[in-house]
Design a protein around this motif. Structure first.
Motif, PDB file in Angstrom:
ATOM      1  N   GLY A  22       0.820  -1.208   0.000  1.00  0.00           N
ATOM      2  CA  GLY A  22       0.000   0.000   0.000  1.00  0.00           C
ATOM      3  C   GLY A  22       0.847   1.248   0.000  1.00  0.00           C
ATOM      4  O   GLY A  22       2.085   1.188   0.092  1.00  0.00           O
ATOM      5  N   GLY A  23       0.158   2.392  -0.072  1.00  0.00           N
ATOM      6  CA  GLY A  23       0.842   3.671  -0.168  1.00  0.00           C
ATOM      7  C   GLY A  23       1.677   4.001   1.056  1.00  0.00           C
ATOM      8  O   GLY A  23       2.834   4.402   0.946  1.00  0.00           O
ATOM      9  N   ALA A  24       1.082   3.843   2.247  1.00  0.00           N
ATOM     10  CA  ALA A  24       1.804   4.205   3.469  1.00  0.00           C
ATOM     11  C   ALA A  24       3.065   3.353   3.617  1.00  0.00           C
ATOM     12  O   ALA A  24       4.126   3.865   3.989  1.00  0.00           O
ATOM     13  CB  ALA A  24       0.896   4.043   4.686  1.00  0.00           C
ATOM     14  N   GLN A  25       2.955   2.057   3.315  1.00  0.00           N
ATOM     15  CA  GLN A  25       4.139   1.193   3.429  1.00  0.00           C
ATOM     16  C   GLN A  25       5.212   1.578   2.418  1.00  0.00           C
ATOM     17  O   GLN A  25       6.408   1.481   2.709  1.00  0.00           O
ATOM     18  CB  GLN A  25       3.769  -0.276   3.233  1.00  0.00           C
ATOM     19  CG  GLN A  25       3.040  -0.869   4.411  1.00  0.00           C
ATOM     20  CD  GLN A  25       1.534  -0.804   4.230  1.00  0.00           C
ATOM     21  OE1 GLN A  25       1.034   0.088   3.540  1.00  0.00           O
ATOM     22  NE2 GLN A  25       0.823  -1.731   4.822  1.00  0.00           N
ATOM     23  N   TYR A  82      -0.536  14.425   1.972  1.00  0.00           N
ATOM     24  CA  TYR A  82      -1.001  13.256   2.740  1.00  0.00           C
ATOM     25  C   TYR A  82      -0.169  12.063   2.318  1.00  0.00           C
ATOM     26  O   TYR A  82       0.007  11.816   1.126  1.00  0.00           O
ATOM     27  CB  TYR A  82      -2.489  13.000   2.462  1.00  0.00           C
ATOM     28  CG  TYR A  82      -2.969  11.698   3.053  1.00  0.00           C
ATOM     29  CD1 TYR A  82      -3.038  11.528   4.435  1.00  0.00           C
ATOM     30  CD2 TYR A  82      -3.351  10.633   2.240  1.00  0.00           C
ATOM     31  CE1 TYR A  82      -3.460  10.337   4.982  1.00  0.00           C
ATOM     32  CE2 TYR A  82      -3.776   9.440   2.777  1.00  0.00           C
ATOM     33  CZ  TYR A  82      -3.831   9.293   4.151  1.00  0.00           C
ATOM     34  OH  TYR A  82      -4.250   8.100   4.696  1.00  0.00           O
ATOM     35  N   HIS A  83       0.379  11.333   3.291  1.00  0.00           N
ATOM     36  CA  HIS A  83       1.259  10.220   2.954  1.00  0.00           C
ATOM     37  C   HIS A  83       0.829   8.903   3.556  1.00  0.00           C
ATOM     38  O   HIS A  83       1.502   7.898   3.352  1.00  0.00           O
ATOM     39  CB  HIS A  83       2.694  10.549   3.389  1.00  0.00           C
ATOM     40  CG  HIS A  83       3.246  11.736   2.686  1.00  0.00           C
ATOM     41  ND1 HIS A  83       3.723  11.669   1.397  1.00  0.00           N
ATOM     42  CD2 HIS A  83       3.354  13.023   3.058  1.00  0.00           C
ATOM     43  CE1 HIS A  83       4.115  12.872   1.018  1.00  0.00           C
ATOM     44  NE2 HIS A  83       3.895  13.710   1.992  1.00  0.00           N
ATOM     45  N   GLY A  84      -0.257   8.907   4.315  1.00  0.00           N
ATOM     46  CA  GLY A  84      -0.736   7.652   4.877  1.00  0.00           C
ATOM     47  C   GLY A  84      -0.839   7.716   6.385  1.00  0.00           C
ATOM     48  O   GLY A  84      -0.437   8.698   7.014  1.00  0.00           O
TER      49      GLY A  84
HETATM   50  C1  LIG Z   1      -0.415  10.576  -1.966  1.00  0.00           C
HETATM   51  C2  LIG Z   1      -0.744   9.414  -1.083  1.00  0.00           C
HETATM   52  N1  LIG Z   1       0.252   8.823  -0.381  1.00  0.00           N
HETATM   53  C3  LIG Z   1      -0.020   7.772   0.444  1.00  0.00           C
HETATM   54  C4  LIG Z   1      -1.307   7.284   0.583  1.00  0.00           C
HETATM   55  C5  LIG Z   1      -1.566   6.139   1.531  1.00  0.00           C
HETATM   56  O1  LIG Z   1      -1.893   4.993   0.839  1.00  0.00           O
HETATM   57  P1  LIG Z   1      -2.515   3.720   1.581  1.00  0.00           P
HETATM   58  O2  LIG Z   1      -3.897   4.108   2.009  1.00  0.00           O
HETATM   59  O3  LIG Z   1      -2.495   2.644   0.528  1.00  0.00           O
HETATM   60  O4  LIG Z   1      -1.632   3.378   2.745  1.00  0.00           O
HETATM   61  C6  LIG Z   1      -2.350   7.865  -0.146  1.00  0.00           C
HETATM   62  C7  LIG Z   1      -3.729   7.361  -0.001  1.00  0.00           C
HETATM   63  O5  LIG Z   1      -4.700   8.000  -0.340  1.00  0.00           O
HETATM   64  C8  LIG Z   1      -2.071   8.959  -0.991  1.00  0.00           C
HETATM   65  O6  LIG Z   1      -3.049   9.558  -1.683  1.00  0.00           O
END
Ligand SMILES: Cc1ncc(COP(=O)(O)O)c(C=O)c1O
Length: 196
Positions: A121-124, A149-151
């Motif tokens: 996922g994004g946060a990881q 926003y990074h998670g």
């Molecule tokens: C720019 C960005 N980074 C990170 C994330 C986090 O992703 P995840 O929800 O898959 O952890 C998101 C989620 O919307 C995002 O838009």
């Protein structure tokens, strides 16, 4: 063709359950009563009464190929039928071949030869990036844009400026140094043009 609904729980009891069992603000709430949907196709969502909604949020990265995109769904089903899970001690062809495609794209786009680390996922992915930088530079202070926003993991929250995502959790020890994003939307400096 619209798929048939598979759940027959009425909306009132779903809302009662939701108010008891889901973490408050587990859903990002832009409206006081978030809509409940049952199914989807392409750009459309359907509620349990079969009412159709055109989803104007298709910019969300998770859905910008369209809901139930047949190419993705068929590839997913084929993989589930053949090899749905594998311990990380082993390899499978798709992992190597997809990594090759991504590495080639990295070379084409950035002129850099790279290796691929898959994550869920994004946060990881953000966490991995932070670890890479720390490992390479031995430094942990980051710059990040305001409004980003990074998670929701701890490391990703450290570089997310938005008050909404951190107000309940206090200050983080490795909190990034935040710098203004060049596009001055609702400009904190009172600038009238789009750019600082
Ligand atoms: C720019 C960005 N980074 C990170 C994330 C986090 O992703 P995840 O929800 O898959 O952890 C998101 C989620 O919307 C995002 O838009």
């Amino acid at each position: 063709m619209k798929p048939l609904p598979i759940l027959s729980v009425d909306e009132k009891s779903l809302r009662e359950k939701e108010s008891k069992v889901l973490l408050v603000r587990d859903t990002v709430i832009y409206s006081p009563i978030p809509k409940i949907f049952e199914s989807c196709e392409g750009s459309f969502l359907y509620d349990n009464a079969g009412k159709t909604y055109l989803d104007l949020q298709m910019w969300y990265s998770a859905v910008n190929f369209g809901y139930r995109n047949p190419t993705l769904i068929n590839a997913l089903k084929a993989q589930l039928d053949r090899l749905p899970q594998l311990a990380c001690q082993y390899l499978h062809p798709e992992k190597i071949l997809l990594a090759e495609k991504l590495a080639n794209e990295c070379l084409r786009a950035f002129g850099v030869e790279g290796r691929i680390q898959f994550n869920v996922g994004g946060a990881q992915a953000v966490e991995d990036s932070l670890k890479l930088v720390r490992n390479e530079t031995k430094k942990s202070l980051m710059f990040a844009f305001t409004g980003g926003y990074h998670g929701r993991t701890l490391g990703a929250s450290e570089i997310t400026s938005s008050y909404r995502y951190r107000r309940r959790f206090g200050h983080f020890s490795n909190r990034a140094h935040f710098v203004p994003y060049p596009y001055c939307y609702r400009c904190p400096y009172g600038k009238k043009t789009g750019y600082l």
